[in-house]
Structure formats: structure tokens, C-alpha cells
Design an enzyme around this catalytic site. Structure first.
Site, short mmCIF file in Angstrom:
data_model
loop_
_atom_site.label_atom_id
_atom_site.label_comp_id
_atom_site.label_asym_id
_atom_site.label_seq_id
_atom_site.Cartn_x
_atom_site.Cartn_y
_atom_site.Cartn_z
N GLY A 72 40.32 -18.90 -21.63
CA GLY A 72 39.37 -17.80 -21.69
C GLY A 72 39.05 -17.33 -20.29
O GLY A 72 39.67 -17.76 -19.31
N GLY A 102 38.15 -20.20 -17.83
CA GLY A 102 39.14 -21.20 -17.43
C GLY A 102 39.92 -21.69 -18.64
O GLY A 102 40.35 -20.89 -19.47
N GLU A 103 40.06 -23.02 -18.75
CA GLU A 103 40.87 -23.60 -19.82
C GLU A 103 40.14 -24.76 -20.48
O GLU A 103 39.26 -25.38 -19.88
CB GLU A 103 42.20 -24.13 -19.26
CG GLU A 103 43.07 -23.08 -18.60
CD GLU A 103 44.32 -23.69 -17.97
OE1 GLU A 103 45.28 -22.94 -17.78
OE2 GLU A 103 44.31 -24.91 -17.67
N VAL A 104 40.52 -25.05 -21.73
CA VAL A 104 40.05 -26.24 -22.43
C VAL A 104 41.27 -27.10 -22.77
O VAL A 104 42.24 -26.60 -23.35
CB VAL A 104 39.28 -25.89 -23.72
CG1 VAL A 104 38.89 -27.17 -24.47
CG2 VAL A 104 38.02 -25.09 -23.39
N ASP A 149 24.42 -16.34 -25.11
CA ASP A 149 25.81 -15.93 -25.35
C ASP A 149 26.28 -16.52 -26.68
O ASP A 149 27.38 -17.05 -26.79
CB ASP A 149 26.72 -16.40 -24.21
CG ASP A 149 28.09 -15.70 -24.23
OD1 ASP A 149 28.20 -14.65 -24.89
OD2 ASP A 149 29.02 -16.21 -23.59
#
Length: 503
Positions: free
Chosen positions: A211, A214-216, A330
Site C-alpha cells: 500500500g 509500505g508492505e505487509v 481512517d
């Protein structure tokens, strides 16, 4: 509890990587074709800078071998095999096709040399006496410590909420750690030094999401799956804010994503910001709804559990084991995860706002990032929100919660009819709407998502439809509170028309 065979000291840092190539960061050299055998493969082959084979053994399961392509973190190819992970890299076409790996065997404990019989006769009684004295002192200390803990323990905390259940087989070392006496006073996570130790023992296995932040990744810690959120350097404030909230307030709740550790590490001459949490294989509610249609009772289960999480955030708990009130800012289906028991838990607190009545202090943080435009309330879009009033932020969460309810309702089957998944306002704004696009639709045209007439035919969905309307009132103060939403949904779930689905 124990995990597998005995091991001495801390487990060395493991790293593993299986990808299908990275379209965002292509390699500089020539690409090679590799065999691709992984749950995330889109075909039998993939192209990347090199080919990889990774053998991973999770606790209580047989080793699994994954083949794919690599573009990032070449330094992982030089790692030594361990009893949990072994990886292999090569640079020619289909070079990973017939490669088989093995894991390092667990070394048995070395035998202690025998002792002299006469020495044993002399030292035996002395050691036995010392052991009895030590056990007596330890027992007395343990009883007193337990009494002190019971006097200060918060009545709402349960042991089950502190245990990471990464697999159904075997015992959980991470659960033991979170359930032990070494957790922080807030009950939100581990002490900082323990967090850094855990972070350095996590092996990255596969990227499960990307996203703007960053990253998961799915990682392994002593054979247990954990989620590792790796923030991009430009989103450092979100990482810092989320870490700050998890480490300063009591957030242990079934419907809030469980926090494990946070660390700032240096990998390949670059700084990485890690946030380690419980891993939920179903992914986000957004992903779950695209794959799955819902029966009414499951739709209600998802809605009630999400409402429970939001109500816990919004409420202030007083006392030494309390927490300030928190507004998410959010809230959306991508920031709600679906657990293995098909309940929701709320994630991503990078924009959260905290407020305490005692000091009347509003902690907004220092994050320039704004929420997701598609889910913004009208008062945010027309810039009329009172930024000095905490209630204003809670009202924006309620607007967004109504949109998530609408997403759930669209995917719920009524009389054999169900719609495809669509995001809110899909029919009036583009895929990536601008601030002005949303302002025109929500503020100028005063539109809300169309609620299908078929929802009125089901007692559960008719209640959800009415709740959506009450979440979307133009006047923010007229909207429902999270607590009222939670109680209303629980009342619907306990009604005679539908089975009880929330325990």
C-alpha cells in the site's frame, strides 16, 4: 510451556524470501525465468533477477517448499540454514526446478560427564538442602508476588486476549511471553528491549500486501506466524504514532489488532520501520468481501465485532489500568481485518487521536498524512470540522462505519440475490477520487450510497439499512455513537428471528 526440542539462548535472526518479482522495483540486470510454486504464484513460471527455493517449517506442521523469483534483499541468499528456514538462490533459467533443500537438524544436548561416586555422596545431601531452601524462598516470593498482582489486576483483562494463536497445534512461545510478568504496565505490549529481541528473531516469509504506507509480510517467530508491517521512510510518522499509541495505552481487546513489537532496523544499508502484530490469514475485510458472499448471520457477526472494536477505541477507561478515548480517523474496510473465527479486528492506528477528560488534553500527533478521501465525512470535505473538539473526530469515524456496513450489506445474500463487491460511491466517482470529486458528491450533491430495496426483506439487513442512514446524517452530532451501534447490533443478533452469533 515448551516449543519443539529444547534450545539454548536466543534463536538467530532468520530471513527468507519467495516472490514473483516486484513490478514496483524492477531489477537492474537481465531477468531469468524461474519455476513458481507458491500460493501467490500466478502461473507455473515467473521472471525476476534470480530464482529462489525456500523451505519453511512452521511449528507443528510439515516443512513446505516454495519456488519463485527474487528482486529484493539479495543478501538473504547468503543466510545459513536453520531448523526452521533454508533458502537457495541461483541465476540461470529454471535453475530452481529440481532443487531440494533440507533443514538443519536439531542438535541433541551433549551428555554430561559422569561424576565420581564418592563426590556425589558428599555433595548430594548438601545440594539437596540448598535446593530445599531455595525452593522455599522462591515459593514464598511467588505467593507474595501473585497476591500483589491480583490486587492490581484490571478486572476486564482476560488471559485469552493476551495469547497469540498462530496455529492450532502445539504451545505458543509468544503467548507465554505476552502472558508473562514481563509485559509493560499498560498491558499493551512487551518491554522495549524484549520487542527488539523479538523483532530481530523474525524471519520474513512472503509479502501478503502492499500500500501507500509500505508492505505487509507474513513472518515466522519460533515457528509461529506473525504479521510484519514494514513502513516506507516517508511514512515514519505513522509508524511512530502507531508505536506510541500501542505502548502507552491499554488496547488489548478481541476486536483490536494485537500488537507484539515495534523496531527500527537497518537492512541492506537502509533503515526499515517494523511493526509486528498478530497474523490473520483471511486478510482485510476489503479482501474478504471480494472473495466471499455472506449469509445474514455472518454479515451480522462481522458488523457486531467491528462495532465492538470501534466502541472500545472511543470509550475512555479510568483507573491505573485505563486508557484515553481514541478516534481512528481512517476507518475503512482495508483497515479492518477478519480473524479465523470470522470476527473483525481494527488495525492501522497511524492517524489516531487521543483524548483524556481529566486533563482535557487532545493529542492529535504530528502526522501530515490525511485519511482516505472516499470515506471522509462531509464536515471534513468542506473543511468545517472542529479540529479542537475530540467528539468531531469520533463523528467522522461513525460516518465511515456506515460506509463499511454498506459494503457488508451488498455482499449479503437475501432471497438468493447478492451484488458484486463495490467500494462506496463507486457509481459517482472514479477509482481514485480526488478531494474535489468527493466534496462535490457528498457536500454539494449531498449523496449517500444507494441502499438496495432487497435489504428490507430480511430482519437483519433491514436493521443494518436503518443504522446506515443514522450514521450518514449531515449534522455530525445527530449520528449514532459507537456504543449505541454496538448495543443495537447485539440486540438484533439476540432477536428470535436470528441465531445468537456473538459470544
Amino acid at each position: 510451556m515448551t516449543l519443539g526440542s529444547p534450545r539454548k539462548g536466543l534463536l538467530m535472526l532468520l530471513m527468507a524470501l519467495v516472490t514473483q518479482g516486484d513490478p514496483v522495483k524492477p531489477s537492474r540486470g537481465p531477468l531469468v525465468t524461474c519455476t513458481c510454486e507458491s500460493p501467490h504464484c500466478k502461473g507455473p513460471t515467473c521472471r525476476g533477477a534470480w530464482c529462489t527455493v525456500v523451505l519453511v517449517r512452521e511449528e507443528g506442521r510439515h516443512p513446505q517448499e516454495h519456488r519463485g523469483c527474487g528482486n529484493l534483499h539479495r543478501e538473504l541468499c547468503r543466510g545459513r540454514p536453520t531448523e526452521f528456514v533454508n533458502h537457495y538462490c541461483c541465476d540461470s533459467h529454471l535453475c530452481n526446478h529440481n532443487v531440494s533443500l533440507v533443514l538443519e537438524a536439531t542438535q541433541p544436548p551433549s551428555e554430561q560427564p559422569g561424576t565420581d561416586g564418592q563426590l556425589a555422596l558428599i555433595l548430594g545431601p548438601v545440594l539437596a538442602l540448598l535446593a530445599l531452601v531455595a525452593l522455599g524462598v522462591l515459593g514464598l516470593w511467588h505467593v507474595r508476588r501473585r497476591q500483589e498482582k491480583q490486587r492490581g489486576l484490571h478486572s476486564e483483562l482476560g488471559e485469552s486476549s493476551l495469547i497469540l494463536k498462530a496455529s492450532e497445534q502445539g504451545d505458543s512461545m509468544l503467548g507465554d511471553l505476552l502472558d508473562s510478568d514481563c509485559t509493560t504496565g499498560s498491558g499493551s505490549g512487551l518491554p522495549f528491549l524484549v520487542q527488539r529481541t523479538v523483532a530481530r528473531q523474525v524471519a520474513l516469509v512472503e509479502c501478503v500486501g502492499k500500500g501507500r504506507y509500505g508492505e505487509v509480510w507474513r513472518g515466522l517467530w519460533h515457528g509461529e506466524s506473525v504479521a510484519v508491517k514494514i513502513f516506507s521512510s516517508r511514512d515514519e510518522q505513522s509508524w511512530f504514532r502507531e508505536t506510541e499509541i500501542y505502548n502507552t495505552v491499554l488496547l488489548r481487546h478481541d476486536n483490536i489488532l494485537g500488537f507484539i513489537a515495534s523496531d527500527m532496523t537497518s537492512r541492506n544499508s537502509s533503515t526499515q520501520l517494523w511493526l509486528i502484530t498478530h497474523y490473520h490469514e483471511h486478510g482485510s475485510l476489503y479482501d474478504f468481501l471480494q472473495r466471499q458472499t455472506l449469509e445474514p448471520h455472518l454479515a451480522l457477526r462481522l458488523a457486531v465485532s467491528a462495532a465492538c472494536g470501534l466502541a472500545h477505541l472511543h470509550v475512555e477507561i479510568f483507573g491505573t489500568q485505563g486508557k484515553p478515548a481514541i478516534a481512528h480517523r481512517d476507518f475503512k474496510s482495508r483497515n479492518v481485518l477478519v480473524k479465523s473465527n470470522l470476527q473483525c479486528c481494527i488495525a492501522d492506528l497511524g492517524l489516531a487521536v487521543m483524548h483524556s477528560q481529566g486533563s482535557d488534553y487532545l493529542d492529535i500527533g504530528n502526522n501530515p498524512r490525511v485519511g482516505t478521501k472516499r470515506y471522509m465525512a462531509p464536515e471534513v470535505l468542506d473543511e468545517q470540522i472542529r479540529t479542537d473538539c475530540f467528539e468531531s473526530y469520533k463523528w467522522t469515524d461513525i460516518w465511515a462505519f456506515g460506509l463499511v456496513l454498506w459494503e457488508i450489506a451488498r455482499r449479503t445474500i437475501v432471497n438468493g440475490i447478492v451484488e458484486d463487491y463495490r467500494p462506496p460511491f463507486y457509481d459517482v466517482v472514479p477509482n481514485d477520487p480526488s478531494f474535489e470529486d468527493m466534496k462535490k458528491v457528498v457536500c454539494v450533491d449531498q449523496q449517500t450510497p444507494t441502499i438496495p430495496n432487497r435489504l428490507a426483506a430480511d430482519p437483519v439487513l433491514s436493521g443494518l439499512a436503518q443504522m446506515m442512514r443514522e450514521c450518514w446524517y449531515p449534522n455530525p452530532s445527530a449520528r449514532l455513537t459507537a456504543l449505541r451501534i454496538k448495543k443495537t447490533l447485539q440486540k438484533i443478533s439476540n432477536s428470535p428471528e436470528k441465531p445468537k452469533v456473538i459470544q
